[in-house]
Design an enzyme around this catalytic site. Structure first.
Site, PDB file in Angstrom:
ATOM      1  N   GLU A  36       1.155  -1.006   0.044  1.00 51.73           N
ATOM      2  CA  GLU A  36       0.004  -0.155   0.103  1.00 51.73           C
ATOM      3  C   GLU A  36       1.140   1.178   0.177  1.00 51.73           C
ATOM      4  O   GLU A  36       0.486   2.252  -0.222  1.00 51.73           O
ATOM      5  CB  GLU A  36      -0.891  -0.570   1.182  1.00 51.73           C
ATOM      6  CG  GLU A  36      -2.039  -0.796   0.933  1.00 51.73           C
ATOM      7  CD  GLU A  36      -2.705  -1.346  -0.395  1.00 51.73           C
ATOM      8  OE1 GLU A  36      -2.686   0.349  -0.804  1.00 51.73           O
ATOM      9  OE2 GLU A  36      -3.618  -2.285  -0.527  1.00 51.73           O
ATOM     10  N   TYR A 116      -6.238   6.678   2.933  1.00 55.18           N
ATOM     11  CA  TYR A 116      -6.671   5.831   2.362  1.00 55.18           C
ATOM     12  C   TYR A 116      -5.506   4.304   2.977  1.00 55.18           C
ATOM     13  O   TYR A 116      -6.288   3.413   2.982  1.00 55.18           O
ATOM     14  CB  TYR A 116      -5.433   6.320   0.912  1.00 55.18           C
ATOM     15  CG  TYR A 116      -5.851   4.860   0.240  1.00 55.18           C
ATOM     16  CD1 TYR A 116      -6.472   4.764  -0.072  1.00 55.18           C
ATOM     17  CD2 TYR A 116      -4.534   4.318   0.631  1.00 55.18           C
ATOM     18  CE1 TYR A 116      -6.352   3.085  -1.123  1.00 55.18           C
ATOM     19  CE2 TYR A 116      -4.002   2.710  -0.570  1.00 55.18           C
ATOM     20  CZ  TYR A 116      -4.974   2.456  -0.436  1.00 55.18           C
ATOM     21  OH  TYR A 116      -4.996   1.253  -1.563  1.00 55.18           O
ATOM     22  N   ASP A 134      -9.512   5.898  -2.206  1.00 58.52           N
ATOM     23  CA  ASP A 134      -8.313   6.157  -3.295  1.00 58.52           C
ATOM     24  C   ASP A 134      -9.502   7.357  -4.762  1.00 58.52           C
ATOM     25  O   ASP A 134      -9.941   7.171  -5.107  1.00 58.52           O
ATOM     26  CB  ASP A 134      -7.402   4.879  -3.415  1.00 58.52           C
ATOM     27  CG  ASP A 134      -8.501   3.872  -4.893  1.00 58.52           C
ATOM     28  OD1 ASP A 134      -9.747   3.987  -4.491  1.00 58.52           O
ATOM     29  OD2 ASP A 134      -8.090   3.458  -5.633  1.00 58.52           O
TER      30      ASP A 134
END
Length: 364
Positions: A36, A116, A134
């Site tokens: 991520e 996020y 996102d």
DNA sequence: AACCCGGGGGT
DNA sequence: ACCCCAGGGTT
């Protein structure tokens, strides 16, 4: 379950792109964290090879935390946004010090984890149900709801979060979040969306209006500025090149690149600037201009004119903490893809076409 | 809220 | 040439 989420999941299971971080749920939080962080503002297809090499070097959280920060940044070389690597390193040390992961609601207190990434980790690893917001989900929501606002508008974030929650409630699996990301990347693209192929077109207001492209609205783009730099390319007999650590606060801070200096004003003579730069480093001798290299950094467009030092250069530079010799193909320090571009220019200048003997023109 | 940060892929 | 990417931190 027969609503939009079901259609979305059916589409996803047939069309999903294979990525190495797509393991069964719940996923390993360390590997998911690495993925991520790399995926922040970076296209997924580009992340994949970096992700594999990175995990081979740092297979576990303990391995990463034990490594020097520079080693972690080195494995980000070429990926951009190098602060991510430093913050990832800090977070792994934090996790080790506190003896494990915080409750899912507190993930955002970790370095480099914003809303996020915290939501993505929570959903993919810890059973969280908050949607990771996102760019894909924001754009999909803007179109489904015909919400006319820029991507970052607070109103759109609220609507996109509500949409994500509703889809998760129906699907019951964080797979919907990944399905939304793939839908945004492959179908609900920023330009030329493939609406006929979209599993959600039946519920899409923008599609009904016939103008999916109109959503979300595009904010004013910042004007691009052009910069002209010179580099001195100094090669040792063994093929190593002189690199310097970029000073903090400047572009590409902390990365190792050949000595660079801006040409100010842009109309000045790059050759004279390069001579002065080489002289300040203790090198005398003739300089040969190499083909200019282009390199973009957010809204800046750099033109870097490399100058190779002639054979009469002294063999050693002054010993300094921020200066060292490295093979440009396999640098042992963190660097930018600008280094490989300069190396390519130097290679062409040496073996390829006719060497540039005149001063290259100003940047466009 | 606006700005800054790397680099490249897609159109 | 332009857009924007599985954003976060700082001001």
């Amino acid at each position: 379950m027969a609503g939009p989420a079901a259609r979305l999941l059916r589409w996803f299971r047939a069309a999903a792109r294979p990525f190495p971080w797509r393991e069964p749920f719940p996923r390993d939080p360390y590997r998911t964290l690495v993925a991520e962080v790399m995926l922040q503002q970076t296209q997924a297809a580009r992340v994949a090879p970096f992700y594999q090499r990175f995990l081979a070097a740092f297979p576990t959280l303990e391995a990463l935390a034990a490594a020097p920060q520079e080693e972690v940044v080195r494995h980000f070389s070429g990926l951009g946004y190098y602060r991510r690597a430093r913050l990832l390193h800090a977070t792994c040390r934090t996790l080790l010090r506190r003896g494990g992961w915080p409750p899912p609601g507190e993930l955002q207190s970790l370095e480099g984890l914003g809303s996020y990434t915290a939501a993505a980790l929570a959903a993919f690893c810890f059973g969280g149900s908050e949607p990771p917001l996102d760019g894909n989900l924001l754009r999909i929501a803007a179109r489904l709801l015909a919400h006319e606002a820029p991507l970052r508008a607070a109103s759109l974030r609220r609507d996109a979060a509500a949409l994500g929650r509703a889809l998760y409630l129906e699907a019951g699996t964080p797979e919907v979040f990944e399905a939304l990301m793939d839908l945004g990347a492959q179908v609900c693209r920023p330009v030329s969306p493939r609406c006929p192929d979209c599993p959600l077109k039946g519920s899409c207001r923008a599609f009904q209006l016939g103008e999916p492209q109109r959503f979300p609205t595009v904010p004013a783009t910042r004007p691009v500025t052009s910069l002209l730099w010179v580099a001195v390319w100094i090669r040792s007999r063994s093929g190593a090149v002189l690199l310097q650590r970029r000073p903090p606060g400047e572009l590409l801070a902390g990365l190792w690149l050949p000595p660079l200096r801006p040409v100010l004003p842009p109309a000045a003579d790059p050759c004279a600037v390069a001579r002065e730069l080489a002289r300040s480093l203790g090198f005398a001798g003739s300089l040969q201009a190499l083909p200019a290299v282009r390199h973009s950094i957010t809204y800046r467009r750099l033109t870097v004119v490399p100058f190779a030092l002639g054979a009469e250069a002294p063999r050693v530079a002054e010993k300094r903490e921020d200066q060292r010799w490295e093979c440009p193909d396999t640098p042992g320090v963190p660097t930018s893809s600008l280094l490989s571009k300069l190396a390519a220019a130097a290679g062409q200048g040496a073996s390829g076409g006719p060497p540039a003997t005149t001063t290259p023109g100003d940047p466009p």
